[in-house]
Design a protein around this motif. Structure first.
Motif, PDB file in Angstrom:
ATOM      1  N   GLU A   1       0.822  -1.210   0.000  1.00  0.00           N
ATOM      2  CA  GLU A   1       0.000   0.000   0.000  1.00  0.00           C
ATOM      3  C   GLU A   1       0.857   1.261   0.000  1.00  0.00           C
ATOM      4  O   GLU A   1       1.969   1.286   0.548  1.00  0.00           O
ATOM      5  CB  GLU A   1      -0.935  -0.002   1.206  1.00  0.00           C
ATOM      6  CG  GLU A   1      -0.234  -0.109   2.542  1.00  0.00           C
ATOM      7  CD  GLU A   1      -1.176  -0.601   3.623  1.00  0.00           C
ATOM      8  OE1 GLU A   1      -1.584   0.225   4.446  1.00  0.00           O
ATOM      9  OE2 GLU A   1      -1.506  -1.806   3.612  1.00  0.00           O
ATOM     10  N   ARG A   2       0.344   2.319  -0.611  1.00  0.00           N
ATOM     11  CA  ARG A   2       1.072   3.580  -0.723  1.00  0.00           C
ATOM     12  C   ARG A   2       0.872   4.464   0.506  1.00  0.00           C
ATOM     13  O   ARG A   2       1.759   5.216   0.869  1.00  0.00           O
ATOM     14  CB  ARG A   2       0.620   4.338  -1.975  1.00  0.00           C
ATOM     15  CG  ARG A   2       1.392   3.997  -3.235  1.00  0.00           C
ATOM     16  CD  ARG A   2       1.198   2.578  -3.655  1.00  0.00           C
ATOM     17  NE  ARG A   2       2.005   2.229  -4.814  1.00  0.00           N
ATOM     18  CZ  ARG A   2       2.226   0.982  -5.202  1.00  0.00           C
ATOM     19  NH1 ARG A   2       1.709  -0.029  -4.534  1.00  0.00           N
ATOM     20  NH2 ARG A   2       2.963   0.734  -6.262  1.00  0.00           N
TER      21      ARG A   2
ATOM     22  N   GLN B   1      -0.941   3.569  -8.273  1.00  0.00           N
ATOM     23  CA  GLN B   1       0.148   2.599  -8.165  1.00  0.00           C
ATOM     24  C   GLN B   1       1.526   3.220  -8.408  1.00  0.00           C
ATOM     25  O   GLN B   1       2.392   2.611  -9.032  1.00  0.00           O
ATOM     26  CB  GLN B   1      -0.077   1.436  -9.139  1.00  0.00           C
ATOM     27  CG  GLN B   1      -1.258   0.556  -8.792  1.00  0.00           C
ATOM     28  CD  GLN B   1      -1.026  -0.268  -7.546  1.00  0.00           C
ATOM     29  OE1 GLN B   1      -0.179  -1.146  -7.504  1.00  0.00           O
ATOM     30  NE2 GLN B   1      -1.768   0.033  -6.494  1.00  0.00           N
TER      31      GLN B   1
ATOM     32  N   GLU C   1      -3.961   5.090  -4.126  1.00  0.00           N
ATOM     33  CA  GLU C   1      -3.646   3.676  -4.305  1.00  0.00           C
ATOM     34  C   GLU C   1      -3.885   3.228  -5.742  1.00  0.00           C
ATOM     35  O   GLU C   1      -3.138   2.396  -6.275  1.00  0.00           O
ATOM     36  CB  GLU C   1      -4.485   2.827  -3.349  1.00  0.00           C
ATOM     37  CG  GLU C   1      -4.166   3.016  -1.871  1.00  0.00           C
ATOM     38  CD  GLU C   1      -2.812   2.470  -1.480  1.00  0.00           C
ATOM     39  OE1 GLU C   1      -2.268   1.631  -2.224  1.00  0.00           O
ATOM     40  OE2 GLU C   1      -2.293   2.886  -0.434  1.00  0.00           O
TER      41      GLU C   1
END
Length: 342
Positions: A186-187, A309, A306
């Motif tokens: 996850e970012r 990406q 998210e």
């Protein structure tokens, strides 16, 4: 210069301890940190490396470490392309750590280096995580201590995965725990929550946090508030439920108040003037609506980030000393390897 992507192919060593230290503009602190840390790790009965992650510093911190690396081969510097934030810098350090054990600490010396041998001893007993819990927070004002106390307890009430209270990033993790953590792509990374979500057998060790030895903290009130909001919205949908509950309460109060006005006007014959009260009610309800929209927007924004990406961070270069003991004399430049982002 070699252009490679280094971290997916790092050779792991079961006898190596990696100490990850993310920093941003800590030129005043780094000499003090190395002065205390190097004698401690030099006495460990195992190999070690220091992995510094420069999160876009512009105060000469990187230049100081490059000069230090020329004399000490066990220090490696990972420079990010810009300031990505501490959570991204910490992720970069974990990805570039080679050791079977990975210890995380801050560069401000609030986490005492003298505790490292005790942490290693506890880790060797077979646990995956040695978690350092703050028993006291010297050098911090009452408001920061109180707000931190309340935040951790509010976060635990909201989250399904309990997050240990009064803890920071100061911990030692096994390679198994680090690999599990790095599998989370996850970012929006609230590392304290990710550490807790991974789990693994953990031992909690209390310690007294020291005041910052030099320089100034990079965390102001707004930064800490943003971090708190990040933690709440990353690991719980409770704020959405709180917004729903607040709206329900406001709607109920509005209905009761409206019924009371009707009763007064029709039965008691009281004609309500009430422009000020009407304005106050509209303002109150408008504020609740905007608050609810803001909370929903926070979750939508996370989903948007998210979905793109993008990488969590970008590496400018990785600097390490590749000199071999007993080799012929080489220039300082030749002894340093600059591994750049390909």
């Amino acid at each position: 210069m070699n252009k490679v992507h280094p971290h997916p192919h790092l050779a792991r060593s079961k006898s190596l301890l990696s100490i990850v230290i993310p920093f941003f503009n800590e030129r005043a602190m780094l000499p003090l940190l190395l002065e205390r840390l190097l004698p401690v790790v030099s006495n460990l009965e195992m190999s070690w490396e220091l992995v510094f992650v420069d999160d876009g510093s512009d105060d000469g911190s990187a230049e100081f470490l490059i000069d230090t690396i020329r004399r000490e081969k066990r220090i490696r510097l990972v420079r990010l392309s810009r300031n990505f934030g501490k959570e991204a810098a910490l992720t970069a350090g974990l990805e570039h750590a080679r050791g079977e054990g990975v210890l995380i600490m801050d560069a401000d010396l609030q986490d005492p280096p003298e505790l490292v041998p005790d942490m290693v001893a506890r880790w060797r007993e077979g646990v995956d995580v040695v978690l350092m819990q703050r028993r006291s927070r010297r050098g911090e004002g009452w408001f920061k201590r109180f707000s931190a106390y309340m935040f951790y307890r509010l976060l635990n009430r909201a989250c399904r995965s309990p997050i240990p209270v009064d803890t920071g990033d100061f911990r030692l993790m096994s390679r198994r725990a680090v690999n599990a953590l790095l599998s989370l792509n996850e970012r929006n990374r609230y590392m304290k929550g990710l550490f807790a979500w991974v789990g693994m057998p953990t031992v909690v060790v209390p310690y007294d946090r020291e005041p910052r030895a030099a320089g100034t903290t990079k965390w102001d009130f707004l930064g800490l508030l943003g971090l708190a909001l990040e933690g709440l919205t990353s690991f719980s949908a409770a704020p959405l439920r709180w917004a729903t509950a607040t709206g329900l309460i406001a709607a109920t109060l509005g209905a009761v108040f409206g019924l009371w006005i009707v009763v007064k006007a029709t039965i008691l014959g009281d004609i309500t003037s009430g422009y000020p009260s009407l304005v106050a009610i509209i303002t109150f309800l408008g504020g609740i609506q905007l608050l609810g929209i803001g909370i929903v927007g926070e979750y939508v924004g996370k989903t948007y980030v998210e979905s793109k990406q993008r990488p969590i961070y970008l590496t400018r270069d990785i600097i390490e000393n590749t000199a071999v003991a007993g080799s012929s004399q080489r220039t300082r430049r030749e002894e340093l390897q600059y591994v750049e982002l390909g």
